[in-house]
Design an enzyme around this catalytic site. Structure first.
Site, PDB file in Angstrom:
ATOM      1  N   GLU A  41      49.430 -69.267  45.485  1.00 45.60           N
ATOM      2  CA  GLU A  41      48.169 -69.817  46.009  1.00 45.60           C
ATOM      3  C   GLU A  41      46.963 -69.143  45.353  1.00 45.60           C
ATOM      4  OE1 GLU A  41      48.503 -72.449  47.400  1.00 45.60           O
ATOM      5  OE2 GLU A  41      50.235 -72.304  48.709  1.00 45.60           O
ATOM      6  N   HIS A  42      46.022 -69.959  44.946  1.00 45.45           N
ATOM      7  CA  HIS A  42      44.764 -69.526  44.332  1.00 45.45           C
ATOM      8  C   HIS A  42      44.976 -68.840  42.983  1.00 45.45           C
ATOM      9  CE1 HIS A  42      42.136 -70.582  47.732  1.00 45.45           C
ATOM     10  NE2 HIS A  42      43.174 -70.259  48.475  1.00 45.45           N
ATOM     11  N   GLY A 128      44.474 -83.381  55.655  1.00 47.27           N
ATOM     12  CA  GLY A 128      43.919 -82.156  56.207  1.00 47.27           C
ATOM     13  C   GLY A 128      44.937 -81.102  56.556  1.00 47.27           C
ATOM     14  N   GLY A 130      46.819 -79.393  54.263  1.00 47.79           N
ATOM     15  CA  GLY A 130      47.110 -78.512  53.146  1.00 47.79           C
ATOM     16  C   GLY A 130      48.256 -79.002  52.284  1.00 47.79           C
ATOM     17  N   LEU A 131      48.560 -80.307  52.338  1.00 50.92           N
ATOM     18  CA  LEU A 131      49.680 -80.871  51.596  1.00 50.92           C
ATOM     19  C   LEU A 131      49.217 -81.803  50.480  1.00 50.92           C
ATOM     20  CD1 LEU A 131      52.036 -81.572  54.633  1.00 50.92           C
ATOM     21  CD2 LEU A 131      52.013 -79.574  53.115  1.00 50.92           C
ATOM     22  N   SER A 134      44.709 -85.623  49.188  1.00 42.60           N
ATOM     23  CA  SER A 134      43.655 -86.115  48.286  1.00 42.60           C
ATOM     24  C   SER A 134      44.177 -86.243  46.859  1.00 42.60           C
ATOM     25  CB  SER A 134      42.433 -85.192  48.329  1.00 42.60           C
ATOM     26  OG  SER A 134      42.768 -83.870  47.942  1.00 42.60           O
ATOM     27  N   GLU A 166      38.216 -85.163  41.856  1.00 44.21           N
ATOM     28  CA  GLU A 166      38.045 -84.242  42.979  1.00 44.21           C
ATOM     29  C   GLU A 166      36.933 -83.226  42.712  1.00 44.21           C
ATOM     30  OE1 GLU A 166      40.713 -81.888  46.242  1.00 44.21           O
ATOM     31  OE2 GLU A 166      41.437 -83.577  45.080  1.00 44.21           O
ATOM     32  N   ASP A 178      47.441 -79.134  42.378  1.00 43.37           N
ATOM     33  CA  ASP A 178      47.788 -80.270  43.224  1.00 43.37           C
ATOM     34  C   ASP A 178      48.104 -81.517  42.406  1.00 43.37           C
ATOM     35  OD1 ASP A 178      47.243 -78.504  45.231  1.00 43.37           O
ATOM     36  OD2 ASP A 178      45.342 -79.435  45.823  1.00 43.37           O
TER      37      ASP A 178
END
Length: 387
Positions: A41-42, A128, A130-131, A134, A166, A178
């Site tokens: 993550e990140h 919303g 976290g999957l 978008s 995005e 993503d």
């Protein structure tokens, strides 16, 4: 996986809804999945590696060309929020809301799409949570636009078009994780992606054979990259890299150089924590990949996942009490490892559990953390044309 339609049924439903709305059949139906990140993550916007899998959940886009120069966008998940705008008038904020994501794709090919497009989207990727709902929306529309307009985009082009929608149109400063997962993932594998040079390979992930399951738990707390502290974290990482004289934090060979960030100021202490998470998280990705490639028992990855959550909670400070409660409840119920997933500030957590313990862990998490929904994840296929 509960609530997931087979491709043929999903395509038929989207096509029927399109025909009911627009009075004619679509020219095709395309789908792209959400994702859950096993670890990493990140790290994507810091030049590091990630290890996502695609969900069976998808967003479907039924589409057809028009001849009046209009872009008409309809969503089964947002009834009454249709968008109808001239292709020539597309600009960040026009249209806004959910429609900004597909519009951001079309805006990049304004000349090719000058005749207009009709798009109806439907799907079952929880928004919303976290999957990456978008990214799934952007990638499904990017596939549709590519095929309808004969643009010849390859996988990297699809990722870039979706990411720019995005970043530049909606205003969410995400990396390429993503969209890459939505386009590149294959069934039965995790995608090992180096975000710096964009090289990637597929890592076998057959949890079923090991008697395991990857349980995704929706905390019930929604988030938005465009409105959360995501952008602030990204700016902090960029500042830390600048102070350390590297392009990306993941260019650093380890944590030794990070002490230079602690200059006695509060800002320096914050930058140290942010950079510490990024560098150690990149190392955790490598550790999990090495374990899986070596054919080791996947249970051994559990403590690595839990360590990742502690770092996201304490060093990167993107967890929330609801996510912490889910992780703690899952571990107390016997999970081998658990952590929040996604950008943070809400969304979901993932837990590695024995396949036979899924119901017990889900019940324990629901009771102790009040989490409303959980899903068993089987690594699924990436974006594709359904019809």
């Amino acid at each position: 996986m509960s609530g997931v339609l087979p491709d043929e049924e999903a395509a038929a439903g989207a096509a029927e809804a399109f025909a009911a709305r627009f009075g004619a059949a679509p020219e095709g139906v395309w789908a792209a999945p959400g994702r859950v990140n096993v670890i990493g993550e990140h790290t994507d916007y810091n030049g590091g590696s990630v290890l996502p899998v695609a969900l069976p959940h998808t967003v479907r886009a039924a589409a057809a060309r028009r001849d009046d120069g209009r872009l008409v966008l309809v969503s089964a998940q947002h009834p009454g929020e249709d968008a109808d705008v001239a292709v020539a008038d597309l600009a960040p904020g026009t249209p806004g809301g959910w429609a900004g994501y597909p519009a951001g794709v079309v805006e990049q090919v304004r000349a090719a799409a000058a005749g207009g497009l009709s798009l109806l989207v439907d799907g079952d990727v929880p928004a919303g949570a976290g999957l990456s709902s978008s990214a799934a929306l952007e990638c499904a529309v990017a596939l549709a636009v590519r095929d309808l307009l004969g643009l010849g985009w390859g996988p990297d082009d699809l990722v870039d078009v979706a990411r720019r929608a995005e970043n530049d149109f909606v205003g969410a400063p995400t990396g390429i994780l993503d969209q890459s997962a939505s386009v590149l993932c294959t069934a039965g594998h995790a995608l090992h992606l180096d975000t710096r040079d964009r090289s990637w390979d597929q890592v076998p992930l057959d949890l079923e054979a090991a008697g395991l399951a990857l349980l995704v738990v929706d905390s019930g707390t929604t988030h938005s990259h465009a409105e959360s502290g995501y952008g602030e974290r990204r700016r902090q990482c960029e500042e830390a890299a600048r102070r350390l004289g590297v392009d990306y934090l993941c260019d650093l060979p380890g944590t030794d150089a990070l002490a230079a960030l602690d200059d006695g100021t509060d800002e320096g202490a914050v930058l140290l924590r942010r950079a510490w998470h990024v560098v150690t998280e990149d190392a955790r990705v490598a550790e999990v990949v090495d374990l899986l490639r070596a054919g080791a028992d996947p249970r051994g990855t559990g403590p690595v996942l839990t360590a990742g959550h502690a770092s996201l909670r304490d060093d990167f400070e993107v967890s929330v009490p609801e996510l912490d409660a889910v992780v703690e409840a899952a571990l107390a119920a016997g999970a081998y490892g658990a952590r929040m997933v996604g950008g943070g500030f809400g969304g979901s957590a993932v837990a590695l559990v024995d396949a036979g313990a899924v119901e017990a862990v889900s019940a324990a998490v629901a009771e102790r953390a009040g989490a409303p929904r959980s899903y068993v994840v089987v690594p699924a296929a990436g974006a594709r044309r359904l019809q």
